[in-house]
Design a protein around this motif. Structure first.
Motif, PDB file in Angstrom:
ATOM      1  N   PRO A   1       0.806  -1.219   0.000  1.00 29.08           N
ATOM      2  CA  PRO A   1       0.000   0.000   0.000  1.00 29.08           C
ATOM      3  C   PRO A   1       0.847   1.281   0.000  1.00 29.08           C
ATOM      4  O   PRO A   1       0.513   2.243  -0.681  1.00 29.08           O
ATOM      5  N   SER A   2       1.959   1.285   0.748  1.00 29.73           N
ATOM      6  CA  SER A   2       2.758   2.501   0.825  1.00 29.73           C
ATOM      7  C   SER A   2       3.699   2.665  -0.367  1.00 29.73           C
ATOM      8  O   SER A   2       4.160   3.771  -0.647  1.00 29.73           O
ATOM      9  N   ARG A   3       4.020   1.589  -1.057  1.00 23.26           N
ATOM     10  CA  ARG A   3       4.881   1.653  -2.246  1.00 23.26           C
ATOM     11  C   ARG A   3       4.267   0.748  -3.310  1.00 23.26           C
ATOM     12  O   ARG A   3       4.814  -0.310  -3.625  1.00 23.26           O
ATOM     13  N   PRO A   4       3.157   1.150  -3.915  1.00 20.83           N
ATOM     14  CA  PRO A   4       2.481   0.255  -4.866  1.00 20.83           C
ATOM     15  C   PRO A   4       3.283   0.004  -6.142  1.00 20.83           C
ATOM     16  O   PRO A   4       2.906  -0.853  -6.937  1.00 20.83           O
ATOM     17  N   ASP A   5       4.371   0.754  -6.316  1.00 17.81           N
ATOM     18  CA  ASP A   5       5.201   0.514  -7.502  1.00 17.81           C
ATOM     19  C   ASP A   5       6.014  -0.777  -7.367  1.00 17.81           C
ATOM     20  O   ASP A   5       6.420  -1.358  -8.365  1.00 17.81           O
ATOM     21  N   PHE A   6       6.239  -1.224  -6.125  1.00 17.94           N
ATOM     22  CA  PHE A   6       7.004  -2.463  -5.927  1.00 17.94           C
ATOM     23  C   PHE A   6       6.077  -3.630  -5.606  1.00 17.94           C
ATOM     24  O   PHE A   6       5.178  -3.509  -4.778  1.00 17.94           O
ATOM     25  N   ARG A   7       6.307  -4.766  -6.254  1.00 16.51           N
ATOM     26  CA  ARG A   7       5.524  -5.978  -6.009  1.00 16.51           C
ATOM     27  C   ARG A   7       6.471  -7.079  -5.533  1.00 16.51           C
ATOM     28  O   ARG A   7       7.635  -7.107  -5.913  1.00 16.51           O
ATOM     29  N   TRP A   8       5.939  -7.974  -4.733  1.00 15.20           N
ATOM     30  CA  TRP A   8       6.748  -9.113  -4.327  1.00 15.20           C
ATOM     31  C   TRP A   8       6.521 -10.288  -5.283  1.00 15.20           C
ATOM     32  O   TRP A   8       5.442 -10.441  -5.851  1.00 15.20           O
ATOM     33  N   ILE A   9       7.550 -11.088  -5.442  1.00 16.51           N
ATOM     34  CA  ILE A   9       7.497 -12.278  -6.294  1.00 16.51           C
ATOM     35  C   ILE A   9       8.048 -13.451  -5.478  1.00 16.51           C
ATOM     36  O   ILE A   9       9.125 -13.334  -4.884  1.00 16.51           O
ATOM     37  N   HIS A  10       7.333 -14.560  -5.453  1.00 16.17           N
ATOM     38  CA  HIS A  10       7.808 -15.734  -4.727  1.00 16.17           C
ATOM     39  C   HIS A  10       8.950 -16.387  -5.514  1.00 16.17           C
ATOM     40  O   HIS A  10       8.781 -16.767  -6.662  1.00 16.17           O
ATOM     41  N   THR A  11      10.122 -16.449  -4.898  1.00 13.49           N
ATOM     42  CA  THR A  11      11.300 -17.027  -5.556  1.00 13.49           C
ATOM     43  C   THR A  11      11.941 -18.072  -4.637  1.00 13.49           C
ATOM     44  O   THR A  11      13.007 -17.849  -4.071  1.00 13.49           O
ATOM     45  N   PRO A  12      11.274 -19.224  -4.452  1.00  8.12           N
ATOM     46  CA  PRO A  12      11.769 -20.227  -3.508  1.00  8.12           C
ATOM     47  C   PRO A  12      13.028 -20.943  -4.024  1.00  8.12           C
ATOM     48  O   PRO A  12      13.403 -20.807  -5.181  1.00  8.12           O
ATOM     49  N   GLY A  13      13.616 -21.719  -3.133  1.00 11.37           N
ATOM     50  CA  GLY A  13      14.819 -22.489  -3.465  1.00 11.37           C
ATOM     51  C   GLY A  13      15.857 -22.290  -2.376  1.00 11.37           C
ATOM     52  O   GLY A  13      16.227 -23.218  -1.669  1.00 11.37           O
ATOM     53  N   HIS A  14      16.311 -21.040  -2.233  1.00 10.65           N
ATOM     54  CA  HIS A  14      17.245 -20.727  -1.141  1.00 10.65           C
ATOM     55  C   HIS A  14      16.537 -20.963   0.195  1.00 10.65           C
ATOM     56  O   HIS A  14      17.111 -21.524   1.121  1.00 10.65           O
ATOM     57  N   THR A  15      15.288 -20.479   0.309  1.00 12.40           N
ATOM     58  CA  THR A  15      14.375 -20.916   1.366  1.00 12.40           C
ATOM     59  C   THR A  15      13.010 -21.102   0.706  1.00 12.40           C
ATOM     60  O   THR A  15      12.782 -20.622  -0.406  1.00 12.40           O
ATOM     61  N   ALA A  16      12.087 -21.775   1.436  1.00 12.45           N
ATOM     62  CA  ALA A  16      10.784 -22.094   0.837  1.00 12.45           C
ATOM     63  C   ALA A  16       9.953 -20.839   0.585  1.00 12.45           C
ATOM     64  O   ALA A  16       9.195 -20.759  -0.376  1.00 12.45           O
TER      65      ALA A  16
END
Ligand SMILES: [Zn+2]
Length: 294
Positions: free
Chosen positions: A161-176
């Protein structure tokens, strides 16, 4: 054929000296700070309140992070602290920071068991990764840690909400539950430990921050097929600017070519040739169960 994918100085996203421990500006609203061996990232326009902190360094880094944040944002606390994952070199100063800032901590649900005291990560594999391990291992306790009073789920639609320009992406492997953060507008990637821009297993490289496109830290990565898939998905985004958890921020065509090489030849470049987790990925969603099975 070399296993190393070295990068030249020209691919650096900042031009400061190798041993400069300051905060490095890499975009008008993006800066990173190297703390000992690990980076934290500041997302937000200086002197404005809508900023987020990504990761918190090793234990003892809290005062340096708060000082850098105050220089950048004044007395505004962050709107939240984002964790790429819960390894100790990324959440080590979280307790200290939460004493200064009473703010939410965001991490992927698959990371929550390690951040609420319910589970410990799979043990590091000391047989892979070379000489850096013995020095780093005391820093890298597998937990468990308990931040349940502040921990929240990542926003379901991917944007903060405070930085809608950034999105998270699930990138597992190093950790789940490892996540990376992506901004489409200027093709900016905060990769965490999905891949690195230095060789975290080499003492020489750690201290000099020798630029190298490198896979996730070998002793602490229990699921190599997932790690390979994550790097290949990140490469498809065609990042222009990359900040990883370890090493300098890198940008431009040379960086992208190196990322392509890492993705194309991941099994050759990044995956250890032997090791505990090679043929038996740890059940990383439950490290304790994995240990009991052994
Ligand atoms: Zn890690």
């Amino acid at each position: 054929m070399s296993r190393q994918v070295l990068l030249s100085r020209e691919a650096r996203a900042d031009d400061s000296q190798a041993h400069d421990h300051g905060t490095h500006d890499i975009a008008p609203d993006l800066a990173y700070k190297r703390l000992s061996v690990v980076n934290v990232v500041f997302l937000g326009i200086p002197d404005t309140p809508n900023w987020l902190l990504v990761d918190t360094g090793i234990p003892g880094s809290g005062p340096a992070i708060v000082k850098a944040a105050q220089e950048r944002f004044g007395d505004f606390p962050p709107r939240g602290i984002l964790l790429t994952h819960g390894h100790l070199d990324h959440c080590g100063s979280l307790h200290a920071l939460l004493e200064t800032w009473d703010v939410p901590v965001y991490a992927h649900p698959l990371e929550h068991p390690y951040l609420t005291g319910q589970a410990a990560y799979p043990e590091a594999d000391p047989s892979v990764g070379g000489g850096g391990f013995s020095l780093l291992s005391p820093l890298l306790s597998t937990g468990p840690f308990d931040f349940s009073s502040h921990l929240q789920a990542l926003p379901e639609d991917g944007a903060f909400p405070s930085r809608p320009d950034f999105r998270w992406i699930h990138t597992p492997g190093h950790t789940a539950g490892h996540v990376s953060f992506w901004r489409e507008r200027d093709q900016t990637l905060i990769a965490g430990d999905a891949f690195l821009t230095t060789n975290q297993e080499s003492l020489f490289s750690i201290f000099l921050q020798t630029p190298e496109m490198h896979g996730p830290p070998q002793p602490f990565t229990p699921d190599w097929p997932a790690a390979a898939d994550s790097v290949r998905r990140l490469r498809e985004l065609r990042p222009e600017l990359v900040v990883s958890g370890h090493g300098r921020a890198m940008r431009g065509p040379e960086m992208l070519a190196a990322l392509d090489k890492l993705a194309d030849e991941f099994e050759f470049i990044a995956v250890p040739q032997k090791g505990r987790y090679l043929n038996d990925p740890a059940n990383a969603a439950n490290g304790k169960a994995y240990r009991q099975r052994r």
